[in-house]
Design a protein around this motif. Structure first.
Motif, mmCIF file in Angstrom:
data_model
loop_
_atom_site.group_PDB
_atom_site.id
_atom_site.type_symbol
_atom_site.label_atom_id
_atom_site.label_comp_id
_atom_site.label_asym_id
_atom_site.label_seq_id
_atom_site.Cartn_x
_atom_site.Cartn_y
_atom_site.Cartn_z
ATOM 1 N N ASN A 171 44.608 40.571 23.372
ATOM 2 C CA ASN A 171 45.315 41.578 24.240
ATOM 3 C C ASN A 171 44.953 41.127 25.551
ATOM 4 O O ASN A 171 43.635 41.037 25.886
ATOM 5 C CB ASN A 171 44.786 43.140 24.085
ATOM 6 C CG ASN A 171 45.661 43.934 24.923
ATOM 7 O OD1 ASN A 171 46.676 43.590 25.403
ATOM 8 N ND2 ASN A 171 45.004 45.152 24.697
ATOM 9 N N VAL A 172 45.777 40.442 26.407
ATOM 10 C CA VAL A 172 45.319 39.866 27.765
ATOM 11 C C VAL A 172 45.911 40.843 28.808
ATOM 12 O O VAL A 172 47.107 41.001 28.705
ATOM 13 C CB VAL A 172 45.517 38.328 27.782
ATOM 14 C CG1 VAL A 172 45.180 37.901 29.006
ATOM 15 C CG2 VAL A 172 45.024 37.794 26.516
ATOM 16 N N SER A 173 44.902 41.065 29.840
ATOM 17 C CA SER A 173 45.463 41.872 31.102
ATOM 18 C C SER A 173 46.214 40.858 31.973
ATOM 19 O O SER A 173 46.123 39.698 32.032
ATOM 20 C CB SER A 173 44.428 42.509 31.721
ATOM 21 O OG SER A 173 43.795 41.639 32.323
ATOM 22 N N SER A 174 46.871 41.255 33.036
ATOM 23 C CA SER A 174 47.615 40.409 33.952
ATOM 24 C C SER A 174 46.564 39.576 34.542
ATOM 25 O O SER A 174 47.067 38.590 35.480
ATOM 26 C CB SER A 174 48.431 41.456 35.049
ATOM 27 O OG SER A 174 47.273 42.175 35.755
ATOM 28 N N ASP A 175 45.480 39.784 34.891
ATOM 29 C CA ASP A 175 44.285 38.887 35.573
ATOM 30 C C ASP A 175 43.823 38.036 34.732
ATOM 31 O O ASP A 175 42.964 37.269 34.895
ATOM 32 C CB ASP A 175 43.230 39.606 36.321
ATOM 33 C CG ASP A 175 42.467 40.647 35.401
ATOM 34 O OD1 ASP A 175 42.877 40.463 34.047
ATOM 35 O OD2 ASP A 175 41.485 41.218 35.969
ATOM 36 N N GLY A 176 44.371 37.645 33.174
ATOM 37 C CA GLY A 176 43.855 36.904 32.510
ATOM 38 C C GLY A 176 42.795 37.203 31.653
ATOM 39 O O GLY A 176 42.107 36.564 30.780
ATOM 40 N N HIS A 204 30.617 39.753 33.939
ATOM 41 C CA HIS A 204 30.442 38.670 34.153
ATOM 42 C C HIS A 204 31.330 37.531 33.489
ATOM 43 O O HIS A 204 31.117 36.490 33.930
ATOM 44 C CB HIS A 204 28.880 38.423 34.098
ATOM 45 C CG HIS A 204 28.067 39.009 34.819
ATOM 46 N ND1 HIS A 204 27.796 38.955 36.266
ATOM 47 C CD2 HIS A 204 27.267 40.441 34.762
ATOM 48 C CE1 HIS A 204 27.077 39.964 36.804
ATOM 49 N NE2 HIS A 204 26.697 40.632 35.910
ATOM 50 N N PHE A 205 31.943 38.010 32.385
ATOM 51 C CA PHE A 205 32.708 37.088 31.474
ATOM 52 C C PHE A 205 33.992 37.457 31.857
ATOM 53 O O PHE A 205 34.593 38.604 32.308
ATOM 54 C CB PHE A 205 32.082 37.057 30.022
ATOM 55 C CG PHE A 205 30.848 36.619 29.977
ATOM 56 C CD1 PHE A 205 30.161 35.609 30.655
ATOM 57 C CD2 PHE A 205 29.884 37.232 29.084
ATOM 58 C CE1 PHE A 205 28.905 34.979 30.608
ATOM 59 C CE2 PHE A 205 28.685 36.789 28.930
ATOM 60 C CZ PHE A 205 28.301 35.855 29.703
ATOM 61 N N ASN A 206 34.828 36.596 31.111
ATOM 62 C CA ASN A 206 36.234 36.759 31.053
ATOM 63 C C ASN A 206 37.057 37.776 30.104
ATOM 64 O O ASN A 206 37.804 37.663 29.257
ATOM 65 C CB ASN A 206 37.017 35.496 30.893
ATOM 66 C CG ASN A 206 38.371 35.537 31.264
ATOM 67 O OD1 ASN A 206 38.958 36.339 32.192
ATOM 68 N ND2 ASN A 206 39.428 34.740 30.700
ATOM 69 N N VAL A 207 36.038 38.962 30.056
ATOM 70 C CA VAL A 207 36.367 40.019 29.121
ATOM 71 C C VAL A 207 36.551 41.374 30.032
ATOM 72 O O VAL A 207 35.907 41.736 31.017
ATOM 73 C CB VAL A 207 35.285 40.390 28.169
ATOM 74 C CG1 VAL A 207 35.303 41.580 27.288
ATOM 75 C CG2 VAL A 207 35.224 39.212 27.369
#
Length: 95
Positions: free
Chosen positions: A7-12, A88-91
């Motif tokens: 499940n990925v948001s619009s900001d990746g 701090h992470f891509n989460v």
């Protein structure tokens, strides 16, 4: 390696709840099955998820979450680790 549904948001950023985050770490990276995440296991998680500077990032995350300084992220410390990952992470951690 087990992955949660993407499940990925619009900001990746990957979007997951604290519980999904905990389950993903435990399933994919708790290599010895002790119910805790060691510093080495967390480093592997950061590296495999595309983290640049994996050792440094995982060290920062580990120090932030290991409240009792026993060298492991246990059940009681996952929320702190999830908060660090959210910043701090891509989460993106949702409630």
């Amino acid at each position: 390696m087990a992955f949660i549904e993407r499940n990925v948001s619009s900001d990746g950023k990957r979007v997951m709840t604290v519980e999904q985050f905990r389950r993903w770490l435990m399933t994919a990276f708790d290599t010895n099955g002790d119910g805790r995440i060691s510093k080495a296991e967390l480093r592997r998680a950061v590296r495999l998820t595309g983290g640049i500077f994996a050792s440094w990032n995982s060290g920062q995350a580990f120090r932030s979450a290991d409240a009792n300084h026993d060298g492991f992220i246990d059940e009681n410390e996952f929320r702190d680790l999830a908060q660090f990952a959210d910043k701090h992470f891509n989460v993106r951690i949702t409630r």
